[in-house]
Design a protein around this motif. Structure first.
Motif, PDB file in Angstrom:
ATOM      1  N   UNK A  96      64.792 -64.967  33.621  1.00  0.00           N
ATOM      2  CA  UNK A  96      64.069 -64.656  34.858  1.00  0.00           C
ATOM      3  C   UNK A  96      63.734 -65.951  35.570  1.00  0.00           C
ATOM      4  N   UNK A  97      63.946 -65.978  36.884  1.00  0.00           N
ATOM      5  CA  UNK A  97      63.616 -67.146  37.706  1.00  0.00           C
ATOM      6  C   UNK A  97      62.818 -66.697  38.922  1.00  0.00           C
ATOM      7  N   UNK A  98      61.901 -67.546  39.325  1.00  0.00           N
ATOM      8  CA  UNK A  98      61.138 -67.294  40.545  1.00  0.00           C
ATOM      9  C   UNK A  98      62.093 -67.402  41.729  1.00  0.00           C
ATOM     10  N   UNK A  99      62.092 -66.398  42.606  1.00  0.00           N
ATOM     11  CA  UNK A  99      62.935 -66.413  43.806  1.00  0.00           C
ATOM     12  C   UNK A  99      62.087 -66.797  45.013  1.00  0.00           C
ATOM     13  N   UNK A 100      62.744 -67.246  46.066  1.00  0.00           N
ATOM     14  CA  UNK A 100      62.040 -67.739  47.253  1.00  0.00           C
ATOM     15  C   UNK A 100      61.395 -66.629  48.068  1.00  0.00           C
ATOM     16  N   UNK A 101      61.974 -65.424  48.013  1.00  0.00           N
ATOM     17  CA  UNK A 101      61.458 -64.341  48.846  1.00  0.00           C
ATOM     18  C   UNK A 101      61.981 -64.403  50.273  1.00  0.00           C
ATOM     19  N   UNK A 102      62.988 -65.249  50.501  1.00  0.00           N
ATOM     20  CA  UNK A 102      63.595 -65.349  51.829  1.00  0.00           C
ATOM     21  C   UNK A 102      65.019 -64.820  51.776  1.00  0.00           C
ATOM     22  N   UNK A 103      65.453 -64.258  52.896  1.00  0.00           N
ATOM     23  CA  UNK A 103      66.816 -63.756  52.964  1.00  0.00           C
ATOM     24  C   UNK A 103      67.204 -63.427  54.389  1.00  0.00           C
ATOM     25  N   UNK A 104      68.357 -62.761  54.526  1.00  0.00           N
ATOM     26  CA  UNK A 104      68.858 -62.340  55.835  1.00  0.00           C
ATOM     27  C   UNK A 104      69.348 -60.905  55.726  1.00  0.00           C
TER      28      UNK A 104
ATOM     29  N   UNK B  28      66.058 -48.743  56.061  1.00  0.00           N
ATOM     30  CA  UNK B  28      66.619 -49.119  54.768  1.00  0.00           C
ATOM     31  C   UNK B  28      67.638 -50.216  55.045  1.00  0.00           C
ATOM     32  N   UNK B  29      67.717 -51.207  54.154  1.00  0.00           N
ATOM     33  CA  UNK B  29      68.582 -52.351  54.440  1.00  0.00           C
ATOM     34  C   UNK B  29      69.106 -52.984  53.163  1.00  0.00           C
ATOM     35  N   UNK B  30      70.189 -53.721  53.334  1.00  0.00           N
ATOM     36  CA  UNK B  30      70.640 -54.667  52.327  1.00  0.00           C
ATOM     37  C   UNK B  30      70.230 -56.034  52.839  1.00  0.00           C
ATOM     38  N   UNK B  31      69.549 -56.778  51.985  1.00  0.00           N
ATOM     39  CA  UNK B  31      69.124 -58.135  52.321  1.00  0.00           C
ATOM     40  C   UNK B  31      69.798 -59.093  51.349  1.00  0.00           C
ATOM     41  N   UNK B  32      70.475 -60.088  51.886  1.00  0.00           N
ATOM     42  CA  UNK B  32      71.067 -61.130  51.050  1.00  0.00           C
ATOM     43  C   UNK B  32      70.018 -62.197  50.836  1.00  0.00           C
ATOM     44  N   UNK B  33      69.620 -62.360  49.590  1.00  0.00           N
ATOM     45  CA  UNK B  33      68.584 -63.321  49.235  1.00  0.00           C
ATOM     46  C   UNK B  33      69.096 -64.749  49.360  1.00  0.00           C
ATOM     47  N   UNK B  34      68.203 -65.666  49.599  1.00  0.00           N
ATOM     48  CA  UNK B  34      68.551 -67.087  49.693  1.00  0.00           C
ATOM     49  C   UNK B  34      69.283 -67.559  48.433  1.00  0.00           C
ATOM     50  N   UNK B  35      68.967 -66.940  47.300  1.00  0.00           N
ATOM     51  CA  UNK B  35      69.564 -67.325  46.020  1.00  0.00           C
ATOM     52  C   UNK B  35      70.966 -66.743  45.826  1.00  0.00           C
TER      53      UNK B  35
END
Length: 130
Positions: free
Chosen positions: A55-63, A79-86
């Motif tokens: 498990x890793x902490x994620x940034x919580x940012x995406x597009x 409803x959406x698909x969000x691509x995370x920064x990671x």
């Protein structure tokens, strides 16, 4: 929009994710062999099949990758698909926004909202302020 997600039913593999969400932390799994982050949480890496995931902490940012505004519901929601920064793309809801103003590629940020029963924090996304 006031749509609330149903309470999740955590599996043993996803329980740490949901416990972290209740603490206000957003975690994703990452493989220690191939270094790929992945979503949905699972014990083996979907890229190389290694069981060495952490498990890793994620940034919580995406597009926003894709979305749909469900207008004909008793309570409309996005409803959406969000691509995370990671790297991984996750299905979620976009909240606290004007659905007509959303666009593909728009930056979003994580926000936790309570589930319908109020027992579980659910990770959702909202547009970043311009």
């Amino acid at each position: 929009m006031t749509y609330q997600n149903p309470a999740p039913e955590p599996s043993p593999d996803s329980l740490p994710f949901w416990q972290a969400a209740n603490r206000g932390e957003f975690l994703i799994k990452q493989c220690e062999e191939c270094d790929q982050a992945h979503w949905y949480p699972r014990p083996c890496c979907p890229f190389c099949a290694s069981a060495k995931t952490v498990w890793r902490q994620a940034s919580g940012r995406g597009k926003i990758y894709s979305y749909s505004y469900l207008r004909r519901m008793a309570e409309p929601y996005v409803i959406a698909y969000v691509t995370l920064e990671e790297g991984p793309t996750m299905m979620t809801n976009i909240v606290d926004c004007d659905p007509e103003a959303l666009s593909i590629g728009q930056p979003v940020t994580l926000v936790f909202k309570p589930s319908q029963d109020g027992e579980q924090a659910v990770p959702l996304f909202r547009p970043l302020e311009p």
